[in-house]
Design a protein around this motif. Sequence first.
Motif, PDB file in Angstrom:
ATOM      1  N   ASP A 189     -67.565  37.333  33.332  1.00  0.00           N
ATOM      2  CA  ASP A 189     -68.241  36.044  33.329  1.00  0.00           C
ATOM      3  C   ASP A 189     -69.254  35.925  34.465  1.00  0.00           C
ATOM      4  N   LEU A 190     -70.425  35.385  34.134  1.00  0.00           N
ATOM      5  CA  LEU A 190     -71.477  35.114  35.123  1.00  0.00           C
ATOM      6  C   LEU A 190     -72.045  33.716  34.867  1.00  0.00           C
ATOM      7  N   SER A 191     -71.144  32.770  34.622  1.00  0.00           N
ATOM      8  CA  SER A 191     -71.607  31.432  34.199  1.00  0.00           C
ATOM      9  C   SER A 191     -71.610  30.416  35.310  1.00  0.00           C
ATOM     10  N   GLY A 192     -71.348  30.823  36.562  1.00  0.00           N
ATOM     11  CA  GLY A 192     -71.355  29.878  37.653  1.00  0.00           C
ATOM     12  C   GLY A 192     -70.253  28.847  37.567  1.00  0.00           C
ATOM     13  N   GLY A 193     -69.164  29.202  36.890  1.00  0.00           N
ATOM     14  CA  GLY A 193     -68.035  28.302  36.768  1.00  0.00           C
ATOM     15  C   GLY A 193     -67.977  27.516  35.467  1.00  0.00           C
ATOM     16  N   ARG A 194     -68.984  27.689  34.614  1.00  0.00           N
ATOM     17  CA  ARG A 194     -68.985  26.944  33.352  1.00  0.00           C
ATOM     18  C   ARG A 194     -67.811  27.345  32.470  1.00  0.00           C
ATOM     19  N   ALA A 195     -67.542  28.644  32.388  1.00  0.00           N
ATOM     20  CA  ALA A 195     -66.407  29.141  31.601  1.00  0.00           C
ATOM     21  C   ALA A 195     -65.350  29.686  32.539  1.00  0.00           C
ATOM     22  N   THR A 196     -64.107  29.498  32.198  1.00  0.00           N
ATOM     23  CA  THR A 196     -63.014  29.990  33.029  1.00  0.00           C
ATOM     24  C   THR A 196     -62.211  31.055  32.297  1.00  0.00           C
ATOM     25  N   TYR A 197     -62.838  31.716  31.333  1.00  0.00           N
ATOM     26  CA  TYR A 197     -62.173  32.769  30.577  1.00  0.00           C
ATOM     27  C   TYR A 197     -63.207  33.820  30.210  1.00  0.00           C
TER      28      TYR A 197
ATOM     29  N   MET B 265     -78.482  22.867  29.754  1.00  0.00           N
ATOM     30  CA  MET B 265     -77.786  24.066  30.217  1.00  0.00           C
ATOM     31  C   MET B 265     -77.530  24.019  31.717  1.00  0.00           C
ATOM     32  N   LEU B 266     -78.490  23.526  32.484  1.00  0.00           N
ATOM     33  CA  LEU B 266     -78.308  23.421  33.927  1.00  0.00           C
ATOM     34  C   LEU B 266     -77.187  22.447  34.260  1.00  0.00           C
ATOM     35  N   SER B 267     -77.105  21.359  33.511  1.00  0.00           N
ATOM     36  CA  SER B 267     -76.086  20.342  33.780  1.00  0.00           C
ATOM     37  C   SER B 267     -74.677  20.860  33.556  1.00  0.00           C
ATOM     38  N   ARG B 268     -74.536  21.933  32.799  1.00  0.00           N
ATOM     39  CA  ARG B 268     -73.228  22.486  32.469  1.00  0.00           C
ATOM     40  C   ARG B 268     -72.714  23.504  33.497  1.00  0.00           C
TER      41      ARG B 268
ATOM     42  N   GLY C 164     -74.452  24.328  39.974  1.00  0.00           N
ATOM     43  CA  GLY C 164     -75.595  23.437  40.134  1.00  0.00           C
ATOM     44  C   GLY C 164     -76.936  24.135  40.208  1.00  0.00           C
ATOM     45  N   ARG C 165     -76.996  25.377  39.761  1.00  0.00           N
ATOM     46  CA  ARG C 165     -78.252  26.123  39.764  1.00  0.00           C
ATOM     47  C   ARG C 165     -78.186  27.204  38.690  1.00  0.00           C
TER      48      ARG C 165
END
Length: 244
Positions: free
Chosen positions: A236-244, A200-203, A207-208
Motif C-alpha cells: 500500500d502507498l495510499s497515505g493511510g487511505r487503505a488499511t489493507y 481524491m486528495l480529501s481521502r 493530507g497530500r
Amino acid sequence: MNQIDLSNRVAVVTGGAQGLGFAIARRLVASGAKVSLWDMNADLLDAAVQELGFSASAVTVNITDYAAVALAVETVGVIDILVHSAGIAGKNAPLDEYELEEWHRVIDVDLTGAFHVNRAILPGMKARNYGRIVNIASIAGKEGNPNAAAYAAAKGGVIAMTKAVGKECAKYDIAINAITPATAKTRILDELKPEFIDYMLSRIPRGRFLEVEEAANMVAWLVSAENSFTTASVFDLSGGRATY
C-alpha cells in the motif's frame, strides 16, 4: 537514500518516459541497474534517456499490441526486472453514462497491456530461474473511485492478476508484487476533472499527494534480490487511505 544493489541487473520500466515510471527508472539507475524505458512517446523517451545517461535506453512500444511488446522483449534481451507503470486514467463519468469506446480503451491499456507485458517477459525469467516484477496498480483498484469505474476495474484486475501469477511463479526465484499508490503529482492528473482531483486528495489522511520518489523507494527494494520471499502481494502507498 538507502543503498539498494541492482548492479548487473537489466530492468524494463513501462511508461518510463515520465511521471512515476521515470522516477522509478531514475532510482533503479542510481542503484546500478541498466534500464530500458518503454513508452509510446518517442520525444519524451529521448529526453528521458538523455537525462538518465548511459545506463538507460529506450524502446517505443504500444503495450496494447502484443506483437510490438514481444519485439521489444527481443530488442532488450535478458530482462531481470520489470516495473509495469504504463497506464491512463480515462474519462470521469457515471457508469451508466460511460462511453463504450472509452471503457474499452481504459481496459485495453491498463489491464490487457499489463497482461501483455507480463506474458512476454515471464518466459525468459522462468528459463533463468530469476526475476522481479512490480505491477503498478492503484488505490482505486482496492476501494474504487466514483465516476472512474473503468480505471478502478482495470487496476483491480491488475491486483488480482498479480496475485495469481505470483502464485504460479512461486516455485521459481521470481517475485511478482503490486503497489497501490494514491494519486501522485504527475501528468495523469491532466486527464481528470478538478473536482475529482479534490475528492481524491480529501481521502488521503496524510493530507497530500504521493511524491513519485516515495514510490520509487519502495519499488527499488521490491525488485532487489533481497526481496527473496514475498510474492503475490500488494504493497500500500495510499497515505493511510487503505488499511489493507
